[in-house]
Scaffold this motif. Structure first.
Motif, mmCIF file in Angstrom:
data_model
loop_
_atom_site.group_PDB
_atom_site.id
_atom_site.type_symbol
_atom_site.label_atom_id
_atom_site.label_comp_id
_atom_site.label_asym_id
_atom_site.label_seq_id
_atom_site.Cartn_x
_atom_site.Cartn_y
_atom_site.Cartn_z
ATOM 1 N N ALA A 1 -6.314 11.199 -8.695
ATOM 2 C CA ALA A 1 -7.283 12.244 -8.346
ATOM 3 C C ALA A 1 -7.204 12.649 -6.889
ATOM 4 O O ALA A 1 -7.303 13.836 -6.561
ATOM 5 N N ILE A 2 -7.024 11.683 -5.977
ATOM 6 C CA ILE A 2 -7.099 12.020 -4.552
ATOM 7 C C ILE A 2 -6.433 10.938 -3.713
ATOM 8 O O ILE A 2 -6.501 9.748 -4.026
ATOM 9 N N ASN A 3 -5.770 11.373 -2.648
ATOM 10 C CA ASN A 3 -5.248 10.446 -1.647
ATOM 11 C C ASN A 3 -5.449 11.062 -0.273
ATOM 12 O O ASN A 3 -5.632 12.278 -0.144
ATOM 13 N N CYS A 4 -5.440 10.231 0.743
ATOM 14 C CA CYS A 4 -5.547 10.714 2.122
ATOM 15 C C CYS A 4 -4.394 10.120 2.917
ATOM 16 O O CYS A 4 -4.258 8.887 3.032
ATOM 17 N N ALA B 1 -18.169 7.337 -6.607
ATOM 18 C CA ALA B 1 -19.268 8.301 -6.534
ATOM 19 C C ALA B 1 -20.535 7.725 -7.153
ATOM 20 O O ALA B 1 -21.643 7.911 -6.622
ATOM 21 N N GLU B 2 -20.400 7.019 -8.270
ATOM 22 C CA GLU B 2 -21.578 6.418 -8.900
ATOM 23 C C GLU B 2 -22.200 5.365 -7.995
ATOM 24 O O GLU B 2 -23.437 5.250 -7.921
ATOM 25 N N ALA B 3 -21.364 4.588 -7.297
ATOM 26 C CA ALA B 3 -21.901 3.586 -6.377
ATOM 27 C C ALA B 3 -22.683 4.248 -5.248
ATOM 28 O O ALA B 3 -23.741 3.752 -4.822
ATOM 29 N N ILE B 4 -22.166 5.369 -4.748
ATOM 30 C CA ILE B 4 -22.875 6.100 -3.692
ATOM 31 C C ILE B 4 -24.180 6.671 -4.233
ATOM 32 O O ILE B 4 -25.225 6.614 -3.571
ATOM 33 N N ALA B 5 -24.147 7.207 -5.453
ATOM 34 C CA ALA B 5 -25.369 7.737 -6.069
ATOM 35 C C ALA B 5 -26.418 6.645 -6.236
ATOM 36 O O ALA B 5 -27.611 6.867 -5.978
ATOM 37 N N ASP B 6 -25.981 5.450 -6.672
ATOM 38 C CA ASP B 6 -26.918 4.336 -6.808
ATOM 39 C C ASP B 6 -27.503 3.941 -5.456
ATOM 40 O O ASP B 6 -28.698 3.627 -5.344
ATOM 41 N N ALA C 1 -15.948 11.641 -2.722
ATOM 42 C CA ALA C 1 -16.804 10.716 -3.468
ATOM 43 C C ALA C 1 -18.270 10.913 -3.100
ATOM 44 O O ALA C 1 -19.154 10.865 -3.962
ATOM 45 N N ALA C 2 -18.546 11.149 -1.811
ATOM 46 C CA ALA C 2 -19.925 11.373 -1.370
ATOM 47 C C ALA C 2 -20.490 12.656 -1.979
ATOM 48 O O ALA C 2 -21.647 12.693 -2.419
ATOM 49 N N PRO D 1 -34.685 8.536 8.585
ATOM 50 C CA PRO D 1 -35.220 7.216 8.220
ATOM 51 C C PRO D 1 -34.171 6.228 7.743
ATOM 52 O O PRO D 1 -34.274 5.027 7.995
ATOM 53 N N ASP D 2 -33.151 6.711 7.021
ATOM 54 C CA ASP D 2 -32.128 5.815 6.476
ATOM 55 C C ASP D 2 -30.733 6.334 6.783
ATOM 56 O O ASP D 2 -30.477 7.546 6.693
ATOM 57 N N VAL D 3 -29.837 5.406 7.136
ATOM 58 C CA VAL D 3 -28.429 5.721 7.352
ATOM 59 C C VAL D 3 -27.598 4.781 6.489
ATOM 60 O O VAL D 3 -27.783 3.564 6.546
ATOM 61 N N ILE D 4 -26.701 5.336 5.678
ATOM 62 C CA ILE D 4 -25.812 4.532 4.841
ATOM 63 C C ILE D 4 -24.398 4.674 5.378
ATOM 64 O O ILE D 4 -23.860 5.786 5.447
ATOM 65 N N ALA D 5 -23.808 3.555 5.794
ATOM 66 C CA ALA D 5 -22.437 3.542 6.303
ATOM 67 C C ALA D 5 -21.489 3.272 5.138
ATOM 68 O O ALA D 5 -21.498 2.180 4.559
ATOM 69 N N LEU D 6 -20.663 4.256 4.798
ATOM 70 C CA LEU D 6 -19.803 4.137 3.630
ATOM 71 C C LEU D 6 -18.563 3.299 3.869
ATOM 72 O O LEU D 6 -17.855 2.966 2.908
ATOM 73 N N ASP D 7 -18.272 2.958 5.139
ATOM 74 C CA ASP D 7 -17.137 2.070 5.388
ATOM 75 C C ASP D 7 -17.561 0.610 5.360
ATOM 76 O O ASP D 7 -16.734 -0.291 5.571
ATOM 77 N N ALA D 8 -18.821 0.340 5.089
ATOM 78 C CA ALA D 8 -19.329 -1.019 4.905
ATOM 79 C C ALA D 8 -19.640 -1.203 3.424
ATOM 80 O O ALA D 8 -19.865 -0.231 2.697
ATOM 81 N N PRO D 9 -19.649 -2.448 2.944
ATOM 82 C CA PRO D 9 -19.976 -2.667 1.525
ATOM 83 C C PRO D 9 -21.362 -2.106 1.200
ATOM 84 O O PRO D 9 -22.323 -2.328 1.940
ATOM 85 N N LEU D 10 -21.444 -1.365 0.103
ATOM 86 C CA LEU D 10 -22.739 -0.831 -0.316
ATOM 87 C C LEU D 10 -23.588 -1.947 -0.911
ATOM 88 O O LEU D 10 -23.105 -2.763 -1.708
ATOM 89 N N GLU D 11 -24.845 -1.985 -0.514
ATOM 90 C CA GLU D 11 -25.734 -3.031 -1.019
ATOM 91 C C GLU D 11 -26.005 -2.807 -2.502
ATOM 92 O O GLU D 11 -26.213 -1.676 -2.944
ATOM 93 N N PRO D 12 -26.029 -3.910 -3.287
ATOM 94 C CA PRO D 12 -26.338 -3.766 -4.717
ATOM 95 C C PRO D 12 -27.717 -3.148 -4.902
ATOM 96 O O PRO D 12 -28.653 -3.458 -4.175
#
Length: 502
Positions: free
Chosen positions: A42-45, A60-65, A90-91, A141-152
């Motif tokens: 699908a995609i490469n960089c 994408a689903e992990a980011i949505a969660d 993905a975002a 109020p919230d910042v999500i860093a996508l280069d760090a593991p996403l919290e469950p």
């Protein structure tokens, strides 16, 4: 505006839309593509390993969660500030899975501009990388860093059945604003899907195609690079930032990735032309963002299997017309005509007194149809001036582009310039009033006027004419000019900083 018209123009250009009454969004169709070919690339960089359709969807689903876990709900606004990467796409998909609205930001923007956009759009969360997270932590109020593991997170916070409806907002893009601050343009899923389906039909991409992406993710045209390939089962190849403006490196990456299509501004195509670039095989070149000179269009047509010129304002969902370069006499024009409107869009050339302009008579290009944006964020006055009732088709709105055009006797629509103070520099839309307001806010400036000077085809630069608060000697002026350049660079994107001060 009057509903009367001149018979020599006849009916305005209009075609029917793909999605009238459709209750879905691009995301739904990409999901269908995933189900058919989950393991396809699908995609490469750059040189990184490509993600499959299934892997991109899972990310994408992990980011949505993650978004749902911090309270993002349908209709909420989510800015994204990432370097060029697979996570940019993905975002985008993850935000739509959460039912939210995508707002792309360029990490290269000055902090003051980014903070203004975060406040103006009403964001409660920012998707970014960890090296930028602390800089803007106080702005949202919230910042999500996508280069760090996403919290469950508890997946029950986001129903699996949640998908955007056609009239939900898909994205908000911030452009230069005439009042001194950037303005957000709001576009629905219905408008985006109509455009995306039209271009997908035009390009006929398949699973062997590779779409090279060189445009900034902060601009709406990047959605072409992401959505059209994914709808078609093709692969996206994101070019790293350090190679975008280097013709030799860009050419090598195009060849190495087996690219078959690329969208770029005329400036980028000119850079490739000057390096004597040759496509690796059958290649489709898309050009947009500013007028395409006829000589460059001729080179594209002769060098590539297919060349298409694209035209459109942000307020009408990316682009609203296409012109196949093989179908126009380039010996008879200075720049490529705008082409015919896409599905679901109508063009009107309107005179100063509100009538339809006859052939070969200049007028303002106005647009109606499914492509029109919902409007501007927090700008009711500007919305009222720009989006007006359509006098030629009752019950519709019409967007006044500010573009001066005329329809030739051949039917071709020729771009003549602007009727206001908006300019295009290297494909970037700039309201000169925003630059003037920024410079005039400096305590040493009494007044400023910005002019776009042309030094040749595709070489347009901003020049600032400044009236200081007090007369100053030449040496003092040189110091002030340097201060003003630094002052502007701290508040405006690089492409909006004047190249010289007078």
């Amino acid at each position: 505006m009057s509903a009367s018209s001149n018979s020599r123009q006849g009916n305005p250009s209009r075609t029917e839309g793909h999605v009238t009454g459709f209750s879905g969004a691009v995301l739904n169709l990409i999901g269908d593509r995933l189900a058919a070919h989950p393991d396809a690339a699908a995609i490469n960089c750059g040189d990184a390993q490509a993600l499959s359709y299934a892997e991109l969807w899972q990310r994408a689903e992990a980011i949505a969660d993650g978004l749902a876990g911090v309270g993002v709900r349908p209709g909420h606004v989510v800015p994204v500030m990432l370097p060029r990467s697979t996570d940019t796409v993905a975002a985008l998909l993850g935000i739509w899975m959460a039912g939210a609205v995508y707002v792309p930001l360029d990490p290269a923007f000055p902090a003051e501009r980014i903070e203004f956009i975060l406040r103006d759009c009403g964001s409660a969360v920012l998707l970014t990388h960890s090296d930028l997270a602390s800089t803007f932590a106080a702005a949202v109020p919230d910042v999500i860093a996508l280069d760090a593991p996403l919290e469950p997170t508890d997946r029950s916070a986001r129903p699996n059945s949640l998908r955007p409806a056609a009239d939900d907002l898909a994205y908000t893009i911030y452009t230069s604003g005439s009042t001194g601050s950037p303005k957000g343009v709001q576009v629905t899923h219905r408008s985006l899907l109509n455009f995306t389906l039209h271009l997908a039909d035009l390009l006929h991409l398949g699973d062997r195609d590779v779409f090279t992406s060189v445009v900034s993710p902060a601009f709406d045209v990047s959605l072409i690079d992401y959505l059209v390939p994914l709808l078609s089962g093709a692969r996206i190849s994101v070019i790293p930032q350090d190679s975008v403006n280097d013709a030799e490196r860009l050419g090598r990456l195009i060849a190495a990735n087996g690219a078959t299509v690329m969208q770029a501004t005329p400036v980028t195509w000119q850079i490739l032309r000057e390096s004597d670039w040759r496509p690796p095989g059958l290649f489709t070149a898309l050009s947009g963002g500013e007028a395409l000179p006829a000589d460059l269009a001729t080179w594209i047509r002769d060098r590539c299997a297919k060349g298409i010129n694209l035209y459109g304002p942000t307020e009408a969902t990316i682009y609203v017309s296409t012109q196949d370069l093989s179908q126009v006499d380039l010996s008879d024009v200075h720049t490529v005509p705008l082409g015919e409107p896409i599905a679901g869009v109508a063009f009107y050339v309107v005179t100063e007194n509100g009538t339809l302009a006859p052939f070969d008579t200049p007028g303002e290009l106005c647009i109606s149809g499914v492509a029109l944006a919902r409007g501007y964020v927090n700008r009711p006055g500007e919305m009222e001036r720009a989006f007006v009732p359509n006098p030629f088709r009752l019950g519709e709105r019409m967007y006044r582009t500010g573009d001066l055009v005329k329809r030739r006797n051949s039917g071709a629509l020729e771009f003549l310039g602007r009727i206001d103070h908006q300019v295009k520099v290297r494909g970037h839309r700039i309201e000169l009033g925003e630059v003037e307001a920024t410079l005039s806010s400096h305590p040493a400036v009494r007044q400023s006027v910005i002019v776009a000077r042309e030094y040749g085809d595709l070489d347009k630069r901003l020049v600032a004419y400044v009236r200081p608060m007090a007369r100053s000697r030449e040496q003092r002026w040189l110091v002030l000019a340097g201060e003003l350049r630094e002052f502007a660079a701290g508040r405006l994107p690089g492409y909006m900083v004047p190249s010289s001060f007078v």
